[in-house]
Design an enzyme around this catalytic site. Structure first.
Site, mmCIF file in Angstrom:
data_model
loop_
_atom_site.group_PDB
_atom_site.id
_atom_site.type_symbol
_atom_site.label_atom_id
_atom_site.label_comp_id
_atom_site.label_asym_id
_atom_site.label_seq_id
_atom_site.Cartn_x
_atom_site.Cartn_y
_atom_site.Cartn_z
ATOM 1 C CE LYS A 1 39.676 80.327 46.440
ATOM 2 N NZ LYS A 1 39.704 81.787 46.551
HETATM 3 C C1 E4P Z 1 36.909 82.836 48.158
HETATM 4 O O1 E4P Z 1 37.841 82.106 48.388
HETATM 5 C C2 E4P Z 1 36.953 84.037 47.317
HETATM 6 O O2 E4P Z 1 38.261 84.548 47.295
HETATM 7 C C3 E4P Z 1 36.107 85.172 47.812
HETATM 8 O O3 E4P Z 1 35.473 84.883 49.039
HETATM 9 C C4 E4P Z 1 35.293 85.860 46.779
HETATM 10 O O4 E4P Z 1 34.530 86.869 47.379
HETATM 11 P P1 E4P Z 1 33.862 88.079 46.583
HETATM 12 O O5 E4P Z 1 32.523 87.645 46.142
HETATM 13 O O6 E4P Z 1 33.775 89.168 47.616
HETATM 14 O O7 E4P Z 1 34.791 88.409 45.451
#
Ligand code: E4P
Length: 222
Positions: A91
């Site tokens: 990522k």
């Molecule tokens: C995506 O891969 C992220 O880990 C995640 O969806 C972030 O979400 P949040 O806005 O609830 O932190």
């Protein structure tokens, strides 16, 4: 449509996996921080060991995020993470440096998930750099009074127009409606917190109907 779980909790991952609807996992540094019991002694090796444990539970892509801002450092970290298991997806943030790293990984057979995506231009760049997945954060856009699902629609249209194979992961999912809308607009994947996965199965009329069926089932004597 595929369902990923957005968590680093092994308990939640196991529980969701047992439902038989889980296709993958996404983590991020904040989700990892939540599961660390002793922050003073948590090392990068511990992080990698945790990602390995997730890969041993779920047979599908597991996103592990880089924790540095420079492309060369992302590449070094990503190569180390990718060596943990064949299902690990690196990522990378959708920044200029992140794009360089994504391009490097896609040219070297390492899967990537372009994260922190908040605009169609960022998503277009992710696809052009060869990202396997792109993660628009709908909840965080909704939080600032911008319709997050509109962004997902734009990305799906753009990718369809040009035949990009990058899969759209709807991220920052906060409620079941986000999942319904993701499916309606043709997103490939929603990455969903465990609390929301459980909500997807619930309906008050199901509970009410079941209560009555159980009561009436009492007429049947063993
Ligand atoms: C995506 O891969 C992220 O880990 C995640 O969806 C972030 O979400 P949040 O806005 O609830 O932190």
């Amino acid at each position: 449509m595929k369902f990923f779980i957005d968590t680093a909790s092994l308990d939640e991952i196991k529980a969701a996996n047992e439902l038989g609807v889980l296709d993958g996992v996404t983590t991020n540094p904040s989700l990892i921080a939540k599961i660390v019991k002793d922050p003073a002694n948590f090392t990068y090796a511990d992080f990698k060991a945790h990602i390995k444990k997730i890969c041993d539970i779920v047979d599908g892509p597991v996103s592990a995020e880089v924790t540095t801002l420079k492309a060369e450092e992302m590449i070094a970290q990503g190569e180390e993470l990718a060596a943990i298991h064949e299902n690990v997806v690196i990522k990378c943030p959708l920044t200029v440096e992140g794009l360089k790293a994504i391009k490097h990984f896609s040219s070297n057979g390492i899967k990537t998930n372009a994260t922190l995506v908040f605009s169609p231009t960022q998503a277009l760049l992710a696809a052009k750099a060869g990202a396997d997945f792109v993660s628009p954060f709908v909840g965080r856009l909704d939080d600032i009074s911008t319709n997050g699902m509109e962004l997902v629609k734009q990305i799906v249209t753009i990718y369809d127009n040009y035949g990009y194979l990058t899969e759209v992961i709807v991220a920052s999912v906060r409620n079941p409606l986000h999942v319904v809308e993701s499916a309606m607009v043709g997103a490939d994947i929603a990455t969903i917190p465990y609390s929301v996965i459980k909500q997807l199965a619930n309906h008050p009329l199901t509970d009410k109907g079941l209560e009555k069926f159980m009561e009436d089932a009492g007429v049947m004597k063993p």
